[in-house]
Design an enzyme around this catalytic site. Structure first.
Site, PDB file in Angstrom:
ATOM      1  CG  PHE A 132     -34.448 -11.905   8.795  1.00 34.89           C
ATOM      2  CD1 PHE A 132     -35.538 -11.839   9.029  1.00 34.89           C
ATOM      3  CD2 PHE A 132     -33.486 -10.929   7.929  1.00 34.89           C
ATOM      4  CE1 PHE A 132     -36.205  -9.858   8.898  1.00 34.89           C
ATOM      5  CE2 PHE A 132     -34.176 -10.239   7.863  1.00 34.89           C
ATOM      6  CZ  PHE A 132     -35.241  -9.163   8.348  1.00 34.89           C
ATOM      7  CB  ALA A 133     -30.808 -17.933   8.606  1.00 35.71           C
ATOM      8  CB  THR A 180     -40.667 -15.813  18.024  1.00 33.20           C
ATOM      9  OG1 THR A 180     -41.909 -15.865  18.429  1.00 33.20           O
ATOM     10  CG2 THR A 180     -39.791 -16.733  18.558  1.00 33.20           C
ATOM     11  CG  ASP A 181     -45.361 -13.495  19.814  1.00 35.22           C
ATOM     12  OD1 ASP A 181     -44.828 -14.759  19.285  1.00 35.22           O
ATOM     13  OD2 ASP A 181     -46.739 -12.680  19.520  1.00 35.22           O
ATOM     14  CD  GLU A 182     -44.550 -18.831  18.717  1.00 35.99           C
ATOM     15  OE1 GLU A 182     -44.128 -20.262  18.084  1.00 35.99           O
ATOM     16  OE2 GLU A 182     -45.170 -18.755  16.995  1.00 35.99           O
ATOM     17  CE1 TYR A 193     -39.065 -20.357  14.893  1.00 37.68           C
ATOM     18  CE2 TYR A 193     -41.337 -20.429  16.433  1.00 37.68           C
ATOM     19  CZ  TYR A 193     -40.354 -19.883  15.629  1.00 37.68           C
ATOM     20  OH  TYR A 193     -40.216 -18.263  15.301  1.00 37.68           O
ATOM     21  CE  LYS A 227     -36.130 -17.184  16.073  1.00 36.94           C
ATOM     22  NZ  LYS A 227     -35.550 -16.925  15.301  1.00 36.94           N
TER      23      LYS A 227
HETATM   24  P1  NAD Z   1     -39.097 -18.089   6.714  1.00 43.38           P
HETATM   25  O1  NAD Z   1     -39.437 -19.944   6.646  1.00 43.38           O
HETATM   26  O2  NAD Z   1     -40.340 -17.185   5.551  1.00 43.38           O
HETATM   27  O3  NAD Z   1     -38.066 -17.789   6.261  1.00 43.38           O
HETATM   28  C1  NAD Z   1     -36.627 -18.517   7.022  1.00 43.38           C
HETATM   29  C2  NAD Z   1     -35.567 -18.150   5.850  1.00 43.38           C
HETATM   30  O4  NAD Z   1     -34.210 -19.042   6.062  1.00 43.38           O
HETATM   31  C3  NAD Z   1     -35.395 -19.390   4.699  1.00 43.38           C
HETATM   32  O5  NAD Z   1     -35.551 -18.512   3.422  1.00 43.38           O
HETATM   33  C4  NAD Z   1     -34.894 -20.304   4.615  1.00 43.38           C
HETATM   34  O6  NAD Z   1     -34.184 -20.552   3.183  1.00 43.38           O
HETATM   35  C5  NAD Z   1     -34.182 -19.917   5.650  1.00 43.38           C
HETATM   36  N1  NAD Z   1     -32.705 -20.399   6.172  1.00 43.38           N
HETATM   37  C6  NAD Z   1     -33.344 -21.540   6.229  1.00 43.38           C
HETATM   38  N2  NAD Z   1     -32.089 -22.455   7.118  1.00 43.38           N
HETATM   39  C7  NAD Z   1     -31.206 -21.475   6.707  1.00 43.38           C
HETATM   40  C8  NAD Z   1     -30.258 -21.763   6.919  1.00 43.38           C
HETATM   41  N3  NAD Z   1     -29.340 -23.015   7.427  1.00 43.38           N
HETATM   42  N4  NAD Z   1     -28.776 -20.636   6.123  1.00 43.38           N
HETATM   43  C9  NAD Z   1     -29.425 -20.002   5.911  1.00 43.38           C
HETATM   44  N5  NAD Z   1     -30.193 -19.620   5.441  1.00 43.38           N
HETATM   45  C10 NAD Z   1     -32.206 -20.345   5.706  1.00 43.38           C
HETATM   46  O7  NAD Z   1     -39.305 -17.242   7.768  1.00 43.38           O
HETATM   47  P2  NAD Z   1     -39.699 -15.859   8.290  1.00 43.38           P
HETATM   48  O8  NAD Z   1     -41.741 -16.199   8.370  1.00 43.38           O
HETATM   49  O9  NAD Z   1     -39.812 -14.778   7.104  1.00 43.38           O
HETATM   50  O10 NAD Z   1     -39.248 -15.550   9.703  1.00 43.38           O
HETATM   51  C11 NAD Z   1     -37.872 -15.664   9.888  1.00 43.38           C
HETATM   52  C12 NAD Z   1     -37.090 -14.729  10.952  1.00 43.38           C
HETATM   53  O11 NAD Z   1     -37.677 -13.837  11.961  1.00 43.38           O
HETATM   54  C13 NAD Z   1     -37.296 -16.291  11.424  1.00 43.38           C
HETATM   55  O12 NAD Z   1     -35.882 -16.570  12.992  1.00 43.38           O
HETATM   56  C14 NAD Z   1     -38.343 -15.857  12.656  1.00 43.38           C
HETATM   57  O13 NAD Z   1     -38.407 -17.032  13.469  1.00 43.38           O
HETATM   58  C15 NAD Z   1     -38.439 -14.844  12.764  1.00 43.38           C
HETATM   59  N6  NAD Z   1     -40.116 -14.867  13.233  1.00 43.38           N
HETATM   60  C16 NAD Z   1     -40.988 -14.672  12.735  1.00 43.38           C
HETATM   61  C17 NAD Z   1     -42.406 -14.975  12.419  1.00 43.38           C
HETATM   62  C18 NAD Z   1     -43.346 -13.760  11.763  1.00 43.38           C
HETATM   63  O14 NAD Z   1     -44.619 -14.934  12.472  1.00 43.38           O
HETATM   64  N7  NAD Z   1     -43.278 -15.115  10.537  1.00 43.38           N
HETATM   65  C19 NAD Z   1     -42.728 -14.059  14.321  1.00 43.38           C
HETATM   66  C20 NAD Z   1     -41.604 -13.253  14.756  1.00 43.38           C
HETATM   67  C21 NAD Z   1     -40.119 -13.821  14.491  1.00 43.38           C
HETATM   68  P1  TYD Z   2     -48.669 -20.269  12.595  1.00 41.13           P
HETATM   69  O1  TYD Z   2     -48.989 -19.696  11.443  1.00 41.13           O
HETATM   70  O2  TYD Z   2     -48.488 -21.865  12.351  1.00 41.13           O
HETATM   71  O3  TYD Z   2     -48.098 -19.874  13.602  1.00 41.13           O
HETATM   72  P2  TYD Z   2     -47.763 -20.142  15.243  1.00 41.13           P
HETATM   73  O4  TYD Z   2     -48.723 -21.602  15.372  1.00 41.13           O
HETATM   74  O5  TYD Z   2     -46.574 -20.044  15.223  1.00 41.13           O
HETATM   75  O6  TYD Z   2     -48.191 -19.032  16.044  1.00 41.13           O
HETATM   76  O7  TYD Z   2     -50.245 -20.687  13.615  1.00 41.13           O
HETATM   77  C1  TYD Z   2     -51.145 -19.243  13.738  1.00 41.13           C
HETATM   78  C2  TYD Z   2     -51.971 -20.122  14.932  1.00 41.13           C
HETATM   79  O8  TYD Z   2     -53.599 -20.567  14.020  1.00 41.13           O
HETATM   80  C3  TYD Z   2     -51.984 -20.957  15.800  1.00 41.13           C
HETATM   81  O9  TYD Z   2     -52.429 -20.870  16.983  1.00 41.13           O
HETATM   82  C4  TYD Z   2     -52.293 -22.246  14.859  1.00 41.13           C
HETATM   83  C5  TYD Z   2     -53.807 -22.535  14.110  1.00 41.13           C
HETATM   84  N1  TYD Z   2     -53.379 -23.281  12.807  1.00 41.13           N
HETATM   85  C6  TYD Z   2     -55.012 -23.761  12.724  1.00 41.13           C
HETATM   86  O10 TYD Z   2     -55.634 -23.686  13.712  1.00 41.13           O
HETATM   87  N2  TYD Z   2     -54.880 -24.698  11.081  1.00 41.13           N
HETATM   88  C7  TYD Z   2     -53.972 -24.717  10.242  1.00 41.13           C
HETATM   89  O11 TYD Z   2     -54.074 -25.322   9.744  1.00 41.13           O
HETATM   90  C8  TYD Z   2     -52.344 -23.989  10.977  1.00 41.13           C
HETATM   91  C9  TYD Z   2     -51.013 -23.758   9.805  1.00 41.13           C
HETATM   92  C10 TYD Z   2     -52.745 -23.507  12.329  1.00 41.13           C
END
Ligand code: NAD
Ligand code: TYD
Length: 334
Positions: free
Chosen positions: A80-81, A124-126, A148, A152
């Site tokens: 996840f990091a 991620t879907d991105e 970003y 990924k």
């Molecule tokens: P987050 O930013 O909340 O957490 C990331 C964690 O990784 C943190 O605890 C951070 O300290 C740790 N980290 C960062 N750099 C590191 C390193 N070099 N070594 C060890 N640890 C490190 O992110 P999240 O939202 O929990 O996402 C987790 C994973 O899921 C990511 O890979 C992200 O790309 C993927 N993802 C997230 C979403 C979403 O909607 N949040 C959706 C799809 C995929």
């Molecule tokens: P975000 O939570 O940053 O996820 P991602 O860009 O990875 O999908 O943003 C979700 C959506 O919300 C994205 O279209 C950007 C928009 N957004 C705002 O309109 N205002 C905000 O302050 C943030 C953080 C995001």
């Protein structure tokens, strides 16, 4: 089974650890996290001292540390990091290249050198970029638009190459936008809930009509569990909910639930390169691994809003910068 979770102190990683500790009383979990601004051990406070759970402060780009941990009888690694916020990647891509790409390579090299049963890359879907219509399947073009997303995608391609070249047991999951407890309040949903509770403006980028597919983090954790248990090496699995919402719809739903006025919404300058829409076809994981999301939008969002109301101190500490140094305080003298 002993699993190494990297990035387990972040949003999805900490939810995954809670989920796994509850579902699998015979599994051991090692959580390696660098504790960047997004990592927070408070998310895992209730697990401290449990024999089946171990925290290691570390960096996935550190070859020596990763090699040493992987040589100590780890069965499965789930990565996840990452640096995870698009807006930060626009300001400075460097940490995204280091952690998301180089860090993945270090983990893959470590898997090569040790007998690890499975490596799961949480993607991620991105990576598919913006879709005007239709849904991305696992074989759709990879067209990332933000630094970003590009980092990924690069990591996904490295995973594919290590599977093809060295036969590593690598699986990739590509999930849509998550929401739920412990999400850092720079992301849209916790930002809107916490700002609304504080009576602060809600910044909406551009026209607010960008569409995201929203999934509750617990459904994502269940999908990852299915991949750990049944996923096949070399395979990619989309993880989606089919629940598409534009940002304005979402913000208005939260404001209505909280009884706050829509006048809090403030339109701000759009994010550069802002993807219009993400949407996933998640038929493969359903057909091949038997997973499907269980949480409706209303149920998941209502529970999430309640969590942020009940856990005000958690996000207030983050917003005020107060929790910085938590690790040092907690582990002082050990
Ligand atoms: P987050 O930013 O909340 O957490 C990331 C964690 O990784 C943190 O605890 C951070 O300290 C740790 N980290 C960062 N750099 C590191 C390193 N070099 N070594 C060890 N640890 C490190 O992110 P999240 O939202 O929990 O996402 C987790 C994973 O899921 C990511 O890979 C992200 O790309 C993927 N993802 C997230 C979403 C979403 O909607 N949040 C959706 C799809 C995929
Ligand atoms: P975000 O939570 O940053 O996820 P991602 O860009 O990875 O999908 O943003 C979700 C959506 O919300 C994205 O279209 C950007 C928009 N957004 C705002 O309109 N205002 C905000 O302050 C943030 C953080 C995001």
């Amino acid at each position: 089974m002993k699993i190494l979770v990297t990035g387990g102190a972040g949003f999805i990683g900490s939810n995954f650890i809670h989920y796994i500790m509850k579902q699998h009383p015979d599994w051991q979990v090692v959580n390696l996290d660098k504790l960047t601004y997004a990592g927070n051990l408070e998310n895992l406070k209730d697990l401290e001292g449990q024999a089946r759970y171990q925290f290691i402060k570390g960096d996935i780009t550190d070859r020596i540390q990763i090699g040493s941990i992987l040589s100590q009888g780890i069965d499965v690694v789930i990565n996840f990091a990452a640096e995870s916020h698009v807006d930060r990647s626009i300001l400075d891509a460097s940490p995204f290249i280091d952690t998301n790409i180089k860090g993945t390579q270090v983990l893959l090299d470590g898997i090569r050198q040790n007998k690890i049963e499975k490596y799961i890359q949480v993607s991620t879907d991105e990576v598919y970029g913006s879709l005007e219509k239709g849904k991305a399947t696992e074989t759709s073009n990879l067209l990332p638009n933000s630094p970003y997303a590009a980092s990924k995608t690069s990591a996904d391609l490295l995973c594919r190459a290590y599977w093809k070249t060295y036969g590593l047991p690598v699986m990739i999951t590509r999930c849509s936008n998550n929401y739920g407890p412990y999400q850092f309040p720079e992301k849209l949903i916790p930002l809107v809930i916490s700002n609304a509770l504080e009576g602060k403006d809600i910044p909406v980028y551009g026209d607010g009509l960008n569409v995201r597919e929203w999934i509750h983090v617990k459904d994502h954790c269940r999908a990852l569990e299915a991949v750990v248990l049944k996923g096949l090496p070399g395979e990619i699995y989309n993880v989606g909910s089919n629940i598409e919402k534009n940002n304005l719809e979402l913000v208005k739903f939260i404001l209505k639930t909280l009884g706050k006025p829509e006048s809090l919404i403030k339109y701000v300058t759009d994010r550069p390169g802002h993807d219009r829409r993400y949407a996933l076809d998640a038929a493969k994981i359903k057909n091949e691994l038997g997973w499907e999301p269980l949480m409706s939008f209303e149920e998941g969002m209502t529970a999430t809003i309640k969590w942020y109301i009940d856990n005000k101190a958690w996000w207030q500490r983050i917003k005020s910068g107060e929790y910085a140094g938590y690790y040092e305080r907690m582990y002082a003298g050990r």
